[in-house]
Design an enzyme around this catalytic site. Structure first.
Site, mmCIF file in Angstrom:
data_model
loop_
_atom_site.group_PDB
_atom_site.id
_atom_site.type_symbol
_atom_site.label_atom_id
_atom_site.label_comp_id
_atom_site.label_asym_id
_atom_site.label_seq_id
_atom_site.Cartn_x
_atom_site.Cartn_y
_atom_site.Cartn_z
ATOM 1 N N HIS A 19 0.872 -1.228 0.000
ATOM 2 C CA HIS A 19 0.054 -0.065 0.207
ATOM 3 C C HIS A 19 1.099 1.352 -0.146
ATOM 4 C CE1 HIS A 19 1.216 -0.284 4.215
ATOM 5 N NE2 HIS A 19 0.839 1.197 4.294
HETATM 6 C C1 UD1 Z 1 -2.056 5.184 5.734
HETATM 7 C C2 UD1 Z 1 -0.805 5.819 6.456
HETATM 8 C C3 UD1 Z 1 0.134 4.890 6.415
HETATM 9 C C4 UD1 Z 1 -0.155 3.381 6.806
HETATM 10 C C5 UD1 Z 1 -1.573 3.159 6.235
HETATM 11 C C6 UD1 Z 1 -2.096 1.875 6.568
HETATM 12 C C7 UD1 Z 1 -0.261 8.293 6.244
HETATM 13 C C8 UD1 Z 1 0.511 9.203 5.718
HETATM 14 N N1 UD1 Z 1 -0.296 7.113 5.925
HETATM 15 O O1 UD1 Z 1 -2.153 5.127 4.528
HETATM 16 O O2 UD1 Z 1 1.218 5.178 7.258
HETATM 17 O O3 UD1 Z 1 0.652 2.455 6.749
HETATM 18 O O4 UD1 Z 1 -2.521 4.245 6.434
HETATM 19 O O5 UD1 Z 1 -3.117 1.580 5.546
HETATM 20 O O6 UD1 Z 1 -1.119 8.362 7.320
HETATM 21 N N2 UD1 Z 1 -9.120 4.686 1.671
HETATM 22 C C9 UD1 Z 1 -10.265 3.938 1.517
HETATM 23 N N3 UD1 Z 1 -11.155 3.613 2.853
HETATM 24 C C10 UD1 Z 1 -10.324 4.011 3.856
HETATM 25 C C11 UD1 Z 1 -9.402 4.706 4.058
HETATM 26 C C12 UD1 Z 1 -8.556 4.894 2.821
HETATM 27 O O7 UD1 Z 1 -10.832 3.738 0.729
HETATM 28 O O8 UD1 Z 1 -11.001 3.670 4.878
HETATM 29 C C13 UD1 Z 1 -8.562 5.188 0.173
HETATM 30 C C14 UD1 Z 1 -8.828 6.472 -0.090
HETATM 31 O O9 UD1 Z 1 -8.892 6.445 -1.442
HETATM 32 C C15 UD1 Z 1 -7.881 7.213 0.322
HETATM 33 C C16 UD1 Z 1 -6.670 6.285 0.194
HETATM 34 O O10 UD1 Z 1 -7.124 5.064 0.722
HETATM 35 O O11 UD1 Z 1 -7.516 8.503 -0.480
HETATM 36 C C17 UD1 Z 1 -5.325 6.471 1.147
HETATM 37 O O12 UD1 Z 1 -5.790 6.812 2.467
HETATM 38 P P1 UD1 Z 1 -4.767 7.497 3.532
HETATM 39 O O13 UD1 Z 1 -5.391 7.521 4.846
HETATM 40 O O14 UD1 Z 1 -4.568 8.822 3.037
HETATM 41 O O15 UD1 Z 1 -3.528 6.991 3.465
HETATM 42 P P2 UD1 Z 1 -3.134 5.171 3.280
HETATM 43 O O16 UD1 Z 1 -2.487 4.862 2.390
HETATM 44 O O17 UD1 Z 1 -4.120 4.142 3.825
#
Ligand code: UD1
Length: 368
Positions: free
Chosen positions: A208
């Site tokens: 991820h």
């Molecule tokens: C975040 C953390 C990362 C951690 C990871 C675990 C930061 C900078 N990154 O990354 O350190 O290892 O979580 O998963 O804080 N999304 C969904 N559903 C959700 C959450 C996210 O669909 O419940 C999708 C959305 O399109 C979103 C993307 O995932 O834009 C990224 O989510 P985000 O929380 O920004 O970062 P992660 O890649 O999950």
């Protein structure tokens, strides 16, 4: 003692669970705040149920956005929580955007409210400032009053940065508290039968990190390598929403379809899958630690790791960087030849299932 404990994203939930339980066991007041950085049921609610985490007292509902927007939203919504609850401690865990955002709010209110900030999982360093997590970790450590380190190496990193010894406490790894508590339950699940795989005859993968999944060439190379692995054994892959979205957008859906992709799994399910896997291939920090305790060979799909102890004293190895089809496949083959060493809770000092107890003991000692 009153402590506000912050969780935002999936890897935080496993870390706050034992801390909240240890606070409760010591008769202290732990107030859980969920920022809502992760919000899908499978990325959030599922963990509350299975790890028996109490419902958050506050849910900030920030959701997904750019880094600045997400961090800003957490800050704006967390400030009134602190003004209302007036805690003695704000406890933040890990390295996600919510961790830094809440630590920043707390330090601005420190004098006014007389609070202190504790960071659980302090001192990890990848040295790679392109990783949002590295920025979050270094800045959170800098502004926290009390730094709880998971390993001796993390302690050494903080010393090297000139952080005084009296701000640091080596307590061990809270992730292993959860693992040791949940392993018996995981071993009772029938995930393997459900997926039609046999013990030690399949690989597990998770991916991820933006550095792997936001770039079409890198994601394409890893996917091709995994398809090659799948010619030897089934590759079970619980897909992070970000990875699935990107793979489809980049036209890589055909490769994904050759693997056993699943929706994100619960904690005990992935634990059960990992503990019987032949090899784990991942870019997750948590999985590197968990495979070390489980004694299962792990290939880390990263340029470097902020958890080098998993390489020096464990079962982990880095795939050659930059990631290529041949490099990842070779690392998989090398890992497959590594003897399995079995579960151990004294492989690494402090990875024994009792870190949260030590954290709460230290907080009480300092507060009285
Ligand atoms: C975040 C953390 C990362 C951690 C990871 C675990 C930061 C900078 N990154 O990354 O350190 O290892 O979580 O998963 O804080 N999304 C969904 N559903 C959700 C959450 C996210 O669909 O419940 C999708 C959305 O399109 C979103 C993307 O995932 O834009 C990224 O989510 P985000 O929380 O920004 O970062 P992660 O890649 O999950």
């Amino acid at each position: 003692m009153r402590a506000v404990v912050v969780a935002g994203a999936r890897p935080n939930f496993m870390k706050v669970a034992p801390v909240l339980a240890a606070l409760r066991a010591a008769g202290q007041d732990g107030i859980l705040v969920h920022t809502g950085q992760h919000y899908d049921a499978k990325m959030s609610d599922a963990f509350f149920d299975e790890l028996e985490i109490p419902r958050p007292a506050f849910h900030l509902g920030v959701g997904s956005a750019t880094h600045a927007q997400q961090t800003g939203r957490v800050m704006e919504t967390f400030e009134p929580v602190l003004l209302e609850t007036r805690p003695d401690w704000v406890i933040v865990v890990g390295d996600v955007n919510s961790t830094l955002a809440c630590a920043l709010v707390a330090i601005k209110l420190k004098e006014q409210l007389g609070l202190r900030i504790a960071h659980v999982e302090a001192g990890l360093r990848s040295g790679d400032w392109r990783m949002p997590e590295e920025v979050n970790r270094v800045l959170t450590d800098r502004i926290s009053d009390l730094l709880f380190t998971p390993s001796r190496g993390a302690l050494a990193n903080l010393t090297a940065e000139g952080i005084p010894e009296d701000r640091v406490a080596f307590v061990g790894n809270v992730m292993i508290d959860v693992l040791s508590a949940q392993l018996p339950k995981a071993q009772e699940l029938n995930v393997l039968q459900r997926l039609g795989v046999e013990p030690q005859r399949y690989a597990v993968t998770t991916l991820h990190r933006p550095s792997n999944v936001d770039d079409p060439d890198t994601l394409g190379a890893v996917l091709e390598a995994l398809v090659k692995v799948a010619e030897h054994m089934p590759v079970v892959w619980p897909l992070h929403p970000r990875t699935e979205k990107n793979a489809r957008t980049f036209g890589l859906g055909g490769l994904l379809d050759k693997l056993r992709t699943l929706e994100p799994l619960g904690y005990t399910e992935i634990l059960a899958l990992m503990s019987d896997a032949a090899v784990v291939l991942t870019d997750s920090g948590g999985l590197q630690e968990e495979t070390t305790v489980l004694g299962v060979p792990c290939v880390t799909l990263r340029e470097q790791t902020e958890r080098p102890v998993t390489i020096h004293q464990g079962t982990n190895r880095l795939a050659p960087w930059p990631l290529t089809v041949g490099g990842v496949f070779q690392a998989f083959e090398d890992a497959l030849r590594t003897p399995r060493i079995g579960v151990s809770f004294d492989r690494i000092e402090g990875w024994d299932g009792r870190a949260a107890e030590r954290i709460v003991a230290e907080l009480i000692r300092i507060s009285t």
